[in-house]
Every structure is written in C-alpha cells, then in structure tokens.
Design a protein around this motif. Structure first.
Motif, PDB file in Angstrom:
ATOM      1  N   ALA A   1      37.072  -2.369  61.919  1.00  0.00           N
ATOM      2  CA  ALA A   1      35.711  -1.922  62.214  1.00  0.00           C
ATOM      3  C   ALA A   1      34.804  -2.134  61.011  1.00  0.00           C
ATOM      4  N   MET A   2      35.306  -1.819  59.811  1.00  0.00           N
ATOM      5  CA  MET A   2      34.494  -2.010  58.602  1.00  0.00           C
ATOM      6  C   MET A   2      34.199  -3.487  58.365  1.00  0.00           C
ATOM      7  N   ALA A   3      35.164  -4.346  58.620  1.00  0.00           N
ATOM      8  CA  ALA A   3      34.947  -5.785  58.443  1.00  0.00           C
ATOM      9  C   ALA A   3      33.875  -6.295  59.407  1.00  0.00           C
ATOM     10  N   ARG A   4      33.863  -5.765  60.615  1.00  0.00           N
ATOM     11  CA  ARG A   4      32.842  -6.182  61.589  1.00  0.00           C
ATOM     12  C   ARG A   4      31.451  -5.709  61.168  1.00  0.00           C
ATOM     13  N   ILE A   5      31.383  -4.513  60.591  1.00  0.00           N
ATOM     14  CA  ILE A   5      30.094  -4.027  60.078  1.00  0.00           C
ATOM     15  C   ILE A   5      29.629  -4.921  58.939  1.00  0.00           C
ATOM     16  N   LYS A   6      30.546  -5.303  58.068  1.00  0.00           N
ATOM     17  CA  LYS A   6      30.203  -6.178  56.936  1.00  0.00           C
ATOM     18  C   LYS A   6      29.627  -7.501  57.429  1.00  0.00           C
ATOM     19  N   VAL A   7      30.218  -8.072  58.464  1.00  0.00           N
ATOM     20  CA  VAL A   7      29.706  -9.322  59.030  1.00  0.00           C
ATOM     21  C   VAL A   7      28.325  -9.114  59.632  1.00  0.00           C
ATOM     22  N   ARG A   8      28.143  -7.994  60.314  1.00  0.00           N
ATOM     23  CA  ARG A   8      26.876  -7.742  60.999  1.00  0.00           C
ATOM     24  C   ARG A   8      25.718  -7.496  60.023  1.00  0.00           C
ATOM     25  N   VAL A   9      25.953  -6.691  58.990  1.00  0.00           N
ATOM     26  CA  VAL A   9      24.853  -6.350  58.076  1.00  0.00           C
ATOM     27  C   VAL A   9      24.769  -7.284  56.881  1.00  0.00           C
ATOM     28  N   GLY A  10      25.815  -8.056  56.640  1.00  0.00           N
ATOM     29  CA  GLY A  10      25.846  -8.949  55.481  1.00  0.00           C
ATOM     30  C   GLY A  10      26.620  -8.322  54.344  1.00  0.00           C
ATOM     31  N   ALA A  11      27.289  -9.154  53.574  1.00  0.00           N
ATOM     32  CA  ALA A  11      28.163  -8.678  52.506  1.00  0.00           C
ATOM     33  C   ALA A  11      27.397  -7.890  51.447  1.00  0.00           C
ATOM     34  N   THR A  12      26.211  -8.365  51.067  1.00  0.00           N
ATOM     35  CA  THR A  12      25.453  -7.694  50.015  1.00  0.00           C
ATOM     36  C   THR A  12      25.050  -6.292  50.446  1.00  0.00           C
ATOM     37  N   ALA A  13      24.485  -6.170  51.639  1.00  0.00           N
ATOM     38  CA  ALA A  13      24.066  -4.856  52.133  1.00  0.00           C
ATOM     39  C   ALA A  13      25.278  -3.939  52.326  1.00  0.00           C
ATOM     40  N   PHE A  14      26.375  -4.495  52.811  1.00  0.00           N
ATOM     41  CA  PHE A  14      27.589  -3.711  53.040  1.00  0.00           C
ATOM     42  C   PHE A  14      28.108  -3.129  51.718  1.00  0.00           C
ATOM     43  N   HIS A  15      28.225  -3.977  50.707  1.00  0.00           N
ATOM     44  CA  HIS A  15      28.733  -3.504  49.412  1.00  0.00           C
ATOM     45  C   HIS A  15      27.763  -2.523  48.766  1.00  0.00           C
ATOM     46  N   SER A  16      26.483  -2.744  48.973  1.00  0.00           N
ATOM     47  CA  SER A  16      25.492  -1.814  48.452  1.00  0.00           C
ATOM     48  C   SER A  16      25.660  -0.436  49.092  1.00  0.00           C
ATOM     49  N   MET A  17      25.871  -0.419  50.415  1.00  0.00           N
ATOM     50  CA  MET A  17      26.080   0.853  51.111  1.00  0.00           C
ATOM     51  C   MET A  17      27.339   1.559  50.608  1.00  0.00           C
ATOM     52  N   LEU A  18      28.405   0.813  50.385  1.00  0.00           N
ATOM     53  CA  LEU A  18      29.655   1.417  49.937  1.00  0.00           C
ATOM     54  C   LEU A  18      29.555   1.984  48.530  1.00  0.00           C
ATOM     55  N   HIS A  19      28.734   1.370  47.694  1.00  0.00           N
ATOM     56  CA  HIS A  19      28.686   1.765  46.294  1.00  0.00           C
ATOM     57  C   HIS A  19      27.534   2.710  45.961  1.00  0.00           C
ATOM     58  N   GLN A  20      26.740   3.080  46.934  1.00  0.00           N
ATOM     59  CA  GLN A  20      25.690   4.058  46.679  1.00  0.00           C
ATOM     60  C   GLN A  20      26.333   5.403  46.386  1.00  0.00           C
ATOM     61  N   ARG A  21      25.668   6.160  45.572  1.00  0.00           N
ATOM     62  CA  ARG A  21      26.165   7.512  45.316  1.00  0.00           C
ATOM     63  C   ARG A  21      26.022   8.327  46.594  1.00  0.00           C
ATOM     64  N   LEU A  22      27.107   8.883  47.030  1.00  0.00           N
ATOM     65  CA  LEU A  22      27.097   9.595  48.303  1.00  0.00           C
ATOM     66  C   LEU A  22      26.358  10.925  48.235  1.00  0.00           C
ATOM     67  N   MET A  23      26.206  11.473  47.049  1.00  0.00           N
ATOM     68  CA  MET A  23      25.583  12.779  46.939  1.00  0.00           C
ATOM     69  C   MET A  23      24.090  12.704  46.631  1.00  0.00           C
ATOM     70  N   GLN A  24      23.527  11.507  46.602  1.00  0.00           N
ATOM     71  CA  GLN A  24      22.089  11.391  46.371  1.00  0.00           C
ATOM     72  C   GLN A  24      21.345  12.003  47.544  1.00  0.00           C
ATOM     73  N   PRO A  25      20.257  12.712  47.257  1.00  0.00           N
ATOM     74  CA  PRO A  25      19.470  13.233  48.377  1.00  0.00           C
ATOM     75  C   PRO A  25      18.835  12.070  49.142  1.00  0.00           C
ATOM     76  N   VAL A  26      18.842  12.189  50.430  1.00  0.00           N
ATOM     77  CA  VAL A  26      18.246  11.157  51.271  1.00  0.00           C
ATOM     78  C   VAL A  26      16.744  11.385  51.338  1.00  0.00           C
ATOM     79  N   GLN A  27      15.989  10.365  51.023  1.00  0.00           N
ATOM     80  CA  GLN A  27      14.537  10.445  51.095  1.00  0.00           C
ATOM     81  C   GLN A  27      14.091   9.795  52.403  1.00  0.00           C
ATOM     82  N   PRO A  28      13.605  10.575  53.334  1.00  0.00           N
ATOM     83  CA  PRO A  28      13.164   9.963  54.593  1.00  0.00           C
ATOM     84  C   PRO A  28      11.957   9.067  54.334  1.00  0.00           C
ATOM     85  N   PRO A  29      11.905   7.933  55.021  1.00  0.00           N
ATOM     86  CA  PRO A  29      10.763   7.055  54.829  1.00  0.00           C
ATOM     87  C   PRO A  29       9.479   7.730  55.315  1.00  0.00           C
TER      88      PRO A  29
END
Length: 193
Positions: A145-173
C-alpha cells in the motif's frame, strides 16, 4: 430486501473496520504478494492488532473458502481476529471455522453475531485471537500500500511526508484571500529587509 453484491459487502466491511472497530488503517481488496496467496477482502489495523474480514454473498463461495491452504492451516492465515461478513441469515456461527466471528448485514446495519468485540481488551487469553498467524503477509500488505502511495504522489513528496516531524502543529491553509495576500506581503517585506 436488496441483493448485496460482493463489492457492496467489501465497502460495508471497510466502513465497519474504520468506524465500529476503530481501525486507523483499512485496506479493501488490495492485491499484494503476501507469500501465502491470501488477499483479504478487508483488513484493518487497530493499536497493533489486525482484523480481517472475508465477505461472502453465497454459500458455495463460503464452502469453497475452506479449501484454501491458509484456511486449512490457520497459522498461515492473516488477521489476529478474523470474521466472515455475509447478508443476514446466509451463514450460521456454528458452521464457521474455530475462532472466526460472524458479521451479518441487514440493510445499513452490521450485527456482530459472534466473534471478538472490537476495542475490547482481555486480561487473560482471548478465545477469538489467532496468536499464530502469518505476520509477514500483513507487513507485505502494508508495504504494498505504501509503495502504491509513493507511485501516486511521487517519490519526492512521499519521502517528504515520511520525514516530516510528526509532532509539528498542523497549520490549516488560510481560506481568505486577504489573509493570503497579507501573509505574502509579510514574507516579501521580511525577505527585502
């Protein structure tokens, strides 16, 4: 009475896993190389536990399911807790394999006729639990499932999502153009200074 298709039941199973069982990750009909040949109709993860749901719309499909190698040897199967889901009255709890639960669908409701009650913790041995199971296959499903997400969103975006700090507060747009313009102006002023 409406006639439920297999696809209808799979959607109901996914909804049940997400809402009633509280699974944070739910996969429906994901074909993956699990190593044992099993591709569950729906599988969910709840606090490290796996719940598998196999959907049956006919008795012949249910009876044929017994011949699968991972059913004959439960230790080769997926799911710490396992259920058959069927239209109400199609299956009986006493004809299920040992430790399997039965989810019956009537209209928009799902009834737990027998089996492990989701979100319930046992102090002692849980009679519904499959302690011996094919853990590697469950991991393979998640990795697929993770590999399919990586293909769908692109490797750069996928790795960026994985390496973001998980405890950062989410800023709504910001939804207001004025807020966006003010933010851009502040950023440009800061850069110019």
């Amino acid at each position: 009475m409406t006639c439920l298709t297999h696809a209808d039941l799979v959607k109901v199973a996914g909804r049940w896993l997400r809402n009633t069982a509280g699974c944070s990750v739910v996969l429906e009909e994901l074909c993956a190389a699990t190593g044992n040949g099993e591709n569950p109709d729906a599988i969910g993860w709840y606090t490290g536990r796996t719940l598998l749901v196999e959907c049956k719309v006919s008795r012949s499909d249910f009876l044929a399911d017994r011949k699968k190698p991972f059913r004959a040897d439960p230790a080769r199967g997926l799911g710490q807790y396992r259920y058959f889901m069927a239209p109400k009255g199609l299956l009986r709890a006493d004809e299920l394999p040992p430790r399997w639960g039965l989810l019956e669908v009537s209209g928009r409701r799902v009834f737990l006729t027998s089996g492990h009650e989701p979100k319930r913790w046992y102090r002692d041995e849980n009679p519904w639990e499959f302690k011996q199971r094919f853990h590697e296959g469950e991991t393979q499903i998640l990795l697929s499932a993770m590999a399919r997400i990586k293909v769908r969103v692109g490797a750069t975006a996928f790795h960026s999502m994985l390496h973001q700090r998980l405890m950062q507060p989410v800023q709504p747009p910001s939804t207001h153009a004025a807020d966006t313009a003010a933010a851009w102006e502040a950023a440009l002023t800061k850069d110019a200074a």
